[in-house]
Motif scaffolding. Structure first.
Motif, PDB file in Angstrom:
ATOM      1  N   PHE A  88      42.932  24.338  45.421  1.00  0.00           N
ATOM      2  CA  PHE A  88      42.362  23.749  46.633  1.00  0.00           C
ATOM      3  C   PHE A  88      41.719  24.782  47.557  1.00  0.00           C
ATOM      4  O   PHE A  88      40.760  24.458  48.259  1.00  0.00           O
ATOM      5  N   VAL A  89      42.186  26.022  47.561  1.00  0.00           N
ATOM      6  CA  VAL A  89      41.530  27.043  48.384  1.00  0.00           C
ATOM      7  C   VAL A  89      40.142  27.348  47.828  1.00  0.00           C
ATOM      8  O   VAL A  89      39.164  27.467  48.586  1.00  0.00           O
ATOM      9  N   THR A  90      40.031  27.448  46.529  1.00  0.00           N
ATOM     10  CA  THR A  90      38.738  27.691  45.894  1.00  0.00           C
ATOM     11  C   THR A  90      37.773  26.544  46.151  1.00  0.00           C
ATOM     12  O   THR A  90      36.589  26.756  46.471  1.00  0.00           O
ATOM     13  N   VAL A  91      38.252  25.314  46.021  1.00  0.00           N
ATOM     14  CA  VAL A  91      37.392  24.146  46.271  1.00  0.00           C
ATOM     15  C   VAL A  91      36.846  24.181  47.696  1.00  0.00           C
ATOM     16  O   VAL A  91      35.645  23.970  47.931  1.00  0.00           O
ATOM     17  N   ALA A  92      37.715  24.463  48.668  1.00  0.00           N
ATOM     18  CA  ALA A  92      37.276  24.507  50.058  1.00  0.00           C
ATOM     19  C   ALA A  92      36.333  25.675  50.301  1.00  0.00           C
ATOM     20  O   ALA A  92      35.342  25.551  51.050  1.00  0.00           O
ATOM     21  N   THR A  93      36.601  26.820  49.689  1.00  0.00           N
ATOM     22  CA  THR A  93      35.733  27.988  49.845  1.00  0.00           C
ATOM     23  C   THR A  93      34.346  27.702  49.300  1.00  0.00           C
ATOM     24  O   THR A  93      33.331  28.023  49.938  1.00  0.00           O
ATOM     25  N   ARG A  94      34.283  27.096  48.138  1.00  0.00           N
ATOM     26  CA  ARG A  94      32.981  26.774  47.531  1.00  0.00           C
ATOM     27  C   ARG A  94      32.222  25.727  48.332  1.00  0.00           C
ATOM     28  O   ARG A  94      30.990  25.647  48.242  1.00  0.00           O
ATOM     29  N   ALA A  95      32.950  24.932  49.112  1.00  0.00           N
ATOM     30  CA  ALA A  95      32.301  23.945  49.975  1.00  0.00           C
ATOM     31  C   ALA A  95      31.793  24.557  51.282  1.00  0.00           C
ATOM     32  O   ALA A  95      31.233  23.856  52.112  1.00  0.00           O
ATOM     33  N   LEU A 100      41.684  31.065  54.125  1.00  0.00           N
ATOM     34  CA  LEU A 100      42.593  32.212  54.105  1.00  0.00           C
ATOM     35  C   LEU A 100      43.602  32.024  52.988  1.00  0.00           C
ATOM     36  O   LEU A 100      44.191  30.944  52.844  1.00  0.00           O
ATOM     37  N   LEU A 101      43.835  33.078  52.216  1.00  0.00           N
ATOM     38  CA  LEU A 101      44.929  33.145  51.259  1.00  0.00           C
ATOM     39  C   LEU A 101      45.790  34.339  51.640  1.00  0.00           C
ATOM     40  O   LEU A 101      45.299  35.469  51.685  1.00  0.00           O
ATOM     41  N   VAL A 111      46.106  38.176  42.693  1.00  0.00           N
ATOM     42  CA  VAL A 111      45.361  39.287  42.103  1.00  0.00           C
ATOM     43  C   VAL A 111      45.337  39.152  40.583  1.00  0.00           C
ATOM     44  O   VAL A 111      46.014  38.308  39.999  1.00  0.00           O
ATOM     45  N   THR A 112      44.553  40.035  39.939  1.00  0.00           N
ATOM     46  CA  THR A 112      44.362  39.952  38.489  1.00  0.00           C
ATOM     47  C   THR A 112      45.490  40.677  37.761  1.00  0.00           C
ATOM     48  O   THR A 112      45.310  41.724  37.150  1.00  0.00           O
ATOM     49  N   GLU A 113      46.662  40.103  37.831  1.00  0.00           N
ATOM     50  CA  GLU A 113      47.833  40.616  37.125  1.00  0.00           C
ATOM     51  C   GLU A 113      48.548  39.432  36.488  1.00  0.00           C
ATOM     52  O   GLU A 113      48.593  38.353  37.071  1.00  0.00           O
ATOM     53  N   ASP A 114      49.061  39.619  35.281  1.00  0.00           N
ATOM     54  CA  ASP A 114      49.757  38.544  34.560  1.00  0.00           C
ATOM     55  C   ASP A 114      48.915  37.275  34.471  1.00  0.00           C
ATOM     56  O   ASP A 114      49.397  36.162  34.641  1.00  0.00           O
ATOM     57  N   GLY A 115      47.630  37.476  34.210  1.00  0.00           N
ATOM     58  CA  GLY A 115      46.747  36.337  34.017  1.00  0.00           C
ATOM     59  C   GLY A 115      46.198  35.722  35.279  1.00  0.00           C
ATOM     60  O   GLY A 115      45.466  34.727  35.216  1.00  0.00           O
ATOM     61  N   GLY A 116      46.513  36.280  36.423  1.00  0.00           N
ATOM     62  CA  GLY A 116      46.031  35.736  37.692  1.00  0.00           C
ATOM     63  C   GLY A 116      44.590  36.128  37.982  1.00  0.00           C
ATOM     64  O   GLY A 116      43.939  36.790  37.167  1.00  0.00           O
ATOM     65  N   PRO A 117      44.072  35.703  39.137  1.00  0.00           N
ATOM     66  CA  PRO A 117      44.795  34.982  40.181  1.00  0.00           C
ATOM     67  C   PRO A 117      44.738  33.466  40.013  1.00  0.00           C
ATOM     68  O   PRO A 117      43.729  32.921  39.577  1.00  0.00           O
ATOM     69  N   LEU A 118      45.827  32.816  40.382  1.00  0.00           N
ATOM     70  CA  LEU A 118      45.829  31.354  40.419  1.00  0.00           C
ATOM     71  C   LEU A 118      44.824  30.855  41.435  1.00  0.00           C
ATOM     72  O   LEU A 118      44.078  29.903  41.177  1.00  0.00           O
ATOM     73  N   PHE A 119      44.813  31.485  42.616  1.00  0.00           N
ATOM     74  CA  PHE A 119      43.849  31.129  43.665  1.00  0.00           C
ATOM     75  C   PHE A 119      42.629  32.024  43.493  1.00  0.00           C
ATOM     76  O   PHE A 119      42.636  33.190  43.871  1.00  0.00           O
ATOM     77  N   ALA A 120      41.577  31.464  42.897  1.00  0.00           N
ATOM     78  CA  ALA A 120      40.451  32.271  42.422  1.00  0.00           C
ATOM     79  C   ALA A 120      39.573  32.791  43.545  1.00  0.00           C
ATOM     80  O   ALA A 120      39.134  33.943  43.523  1.00  0.00           O
ATOM     81  N   GLU A 121      39.286  31.957  44.543  1.00  0.00           N
ATOM     82  CA  GLU A 121      38.350  32.336  45.598  1.00  0.00           C
ATOM     83  C   GLU A 121      38.942  32.003  46.958  1.00  0.00           C
ATOM     84  O   GLU A 121      39.600  30.977  47.134  1.00  0.00           O
ATOM     85  N   ALA A 122      38.680  32.885  47.927  1.00  0.00           N
ATOM     86  CA  ALA A 122      39.108  32.655  49.303  1.00  0.00           C
ATOM     87  C   ALA A 122      38.195  33.453  50.219  1.00  0.00           C
ATOM     88  O   ALA A 122      37.756  34.552  49.857  1.00  0.00           O
ATOM     89  N   GLY A 123      37.919  32.904  51.393  1.00  0.00           N
ATOM     90  CA  GLY A 123      37.096  33.629  52.345  1.00  0.00           C
ATOM     91  C   GLY A 123      37.746  34.932  52.771  1.00  0.00           C
ATOM     92  O   GLY A 123      37.083  35.960  52.930  1.00  0.00           O
ATOM     93  N   ARG A 124      39.055  34.898  52.971  1.00  0.00           N
ATOM     94  CA  ARG A 124      39.832  36.094  53.279  1.00  0.00           C
ATOM     95  C   ARG A 124      41.078  36.078  52.411  1.00  0.00           C
ATOM     96  O   ARG A 124      41.810  35.089  52.388  1.00  0.00           O
ATOM     97  N   ARG A 125      41.306  37.165  51.710  1.00  0.00           N
ATOM     98  CA  ARG A 125      42.427  37.266  50.771  1.00  0.00           C
ATOM     99  C   ARG A 125      43.326  38.423  51.210  1.00  0.00           C
ATOM    100  O   ARG A 125      42.872  39.560  51.333  1.00  0.00           O
ATOM    101  N   GLU A 126      44.591  38.119  51.453  1.00  0.00           N
ATOM    102  CA  GLU A 126      45.566  39.141  51.838  1.00  0.00           C
ATOM    103  C   GLU A 126      46.748  39.067  50.884  1.00  0.00           C
ATOM    104  O   GLU A 126      47.376  38.026  50.743  1.00  0.00           O
ATOM    105  N   PHE A 127      47.039  40.183  50.221  1.00  0.00           N
ATOM    106  CA  PHE A 127      48.191  40.268  49.327  1.00  0.00           C
ATOM    107  C   PHE A 127      49.082  41.403  49.794  1.00  0.00           C
ATOM    108  O   PHE A 127      48.640  42.557  49.882  1.00  0.00           O
TER     109      PHE A 127
END
Length: 273
Positions: A88-95, A100-101, A111-127
């Motif tokens: 849903f974060v990716t859907v909203a970002t693409r719209a 924020l994630l 992030v790209t670890e263990d097959g991630g990220p589950l949340f593909a796109e976000a305007g702001r990403r904080e891990f």
């Protein structure tokens, strides 16, 4: 009923990993318990086809698809089909919505670890990474994530935010569902309260329509751990409050695959697609 007119809709979704439904109550989780008074709080049985691991459960929550859709069956997300079933974060970002994630500790969500990220796109990403393998480090990561997300919510007010807290689940694995687990849940509940307070502190809050959704992915055995079909493991829960969510009204979520549609419909702009 969704609001009409110029009111701008926002959604704050919070994921608190591994919190048993029977732990919720006014003493341990008063903030989350309050959703039952102000909106909705109820059990959400995990579908029989979904393994009770964080990977598949969060994937179903985030995408609205079941295991046969997103293809995730464990905590390594490799081989997923998230391109066909975006979160849903990716859907909203693409719209075109500001998003924020903010994720504490568990890499494949962000992030790209263990097959991630589950949340593909976000305007702001904080891990916020965990500095060491300890309960104290996980608690510190949750605290840092909550502080950071609260500041962003208060100042910028993204249209959709997802904040993930992981320390309760780690505590359950380490020491079981006893006193320390309850304390971890109490700390998570207090952080949920601070996120809500940050939203309410916004100068424009009264001109905005905020929906808040809080969910967990699975429960824990008394001795700690999950992955089976025991009721205390396979009973997740969801809480929600905001426009159109009436206390005592129809439950907006009875299955994990309904969370994504609730989040997106509450935004209004992009509906439930």
């Amino acid at each position: 009923m969704l609001l009409s007119g110029p009111t701008l809709r926002h959604v704050l979704a919070i994921g608190v990993d591994g919190v048993r439904f029977d732990l919720l109550g006014p003493e341990v989780t008063p903030v989350i318990w309050g959703f039952g008074r102000d909106g909705f709080l109820g059990p959400v049985p995990i579908d029989e086809t979904t393994p009770t691991w964080s990977g598949p459960c969060w994937a179903t929550i985030a995408t609205g698809a079941g295991v046969d859709g997103h293809g995730i069956t464990g905590n390594d997300l490799t081989g997923h089909r998230l391109a066909e079933h975006p979160d849903f974060v990716t859907v909203a970002t693409r719209a075109g919505l500001p998003t924020l994630l903010a994720v504490s500790g568990w890499p494949p969500l962000a992030v790209t670890e263990d097959g991630g990220p589950l949340f593909a796109e976000a305007g702001r990403r904080e891990f916020v990474a965990v500095s060491e393998v300890s309960l104290e480090a996980w608690d510190a990561a949750d605290e840092a994530t909550a502080v950071l997300a609260a500041s962003i919510l208060a100042e910028n007010g993204p249209r959709l935010s997802f904040v993930y807290l992981g320390a309760v689940d780690i505590t359950g694995h380490a020491v079981g569902a006893g006193a320390a687990y309850r304390e971890a849940a109490r700390a998570a509940d207090e952080r949920v309260g601070r996120l809500l307070a940050a939203v309410r502190s916004r100068p424009s809050f009264t001109q905005e329509a905020w929906t808040t959704v809080v969910v967990t992915d699975h429960g824990h055995l008394d001795q700690g751990g999950h992955g089976g079909r025991e009721p205390e493991v396979a009973t997740a829960w969801a809480a929600a409050a905001g426009p159109g969510i009436r206390p005592g009204g129809p439950a907006p979520v009875t299955r994990q695959d309904q969370v994504a549609s609730l989040v997106l419909a509450a935004l209004g702009d992009i509906g439930a697609s």
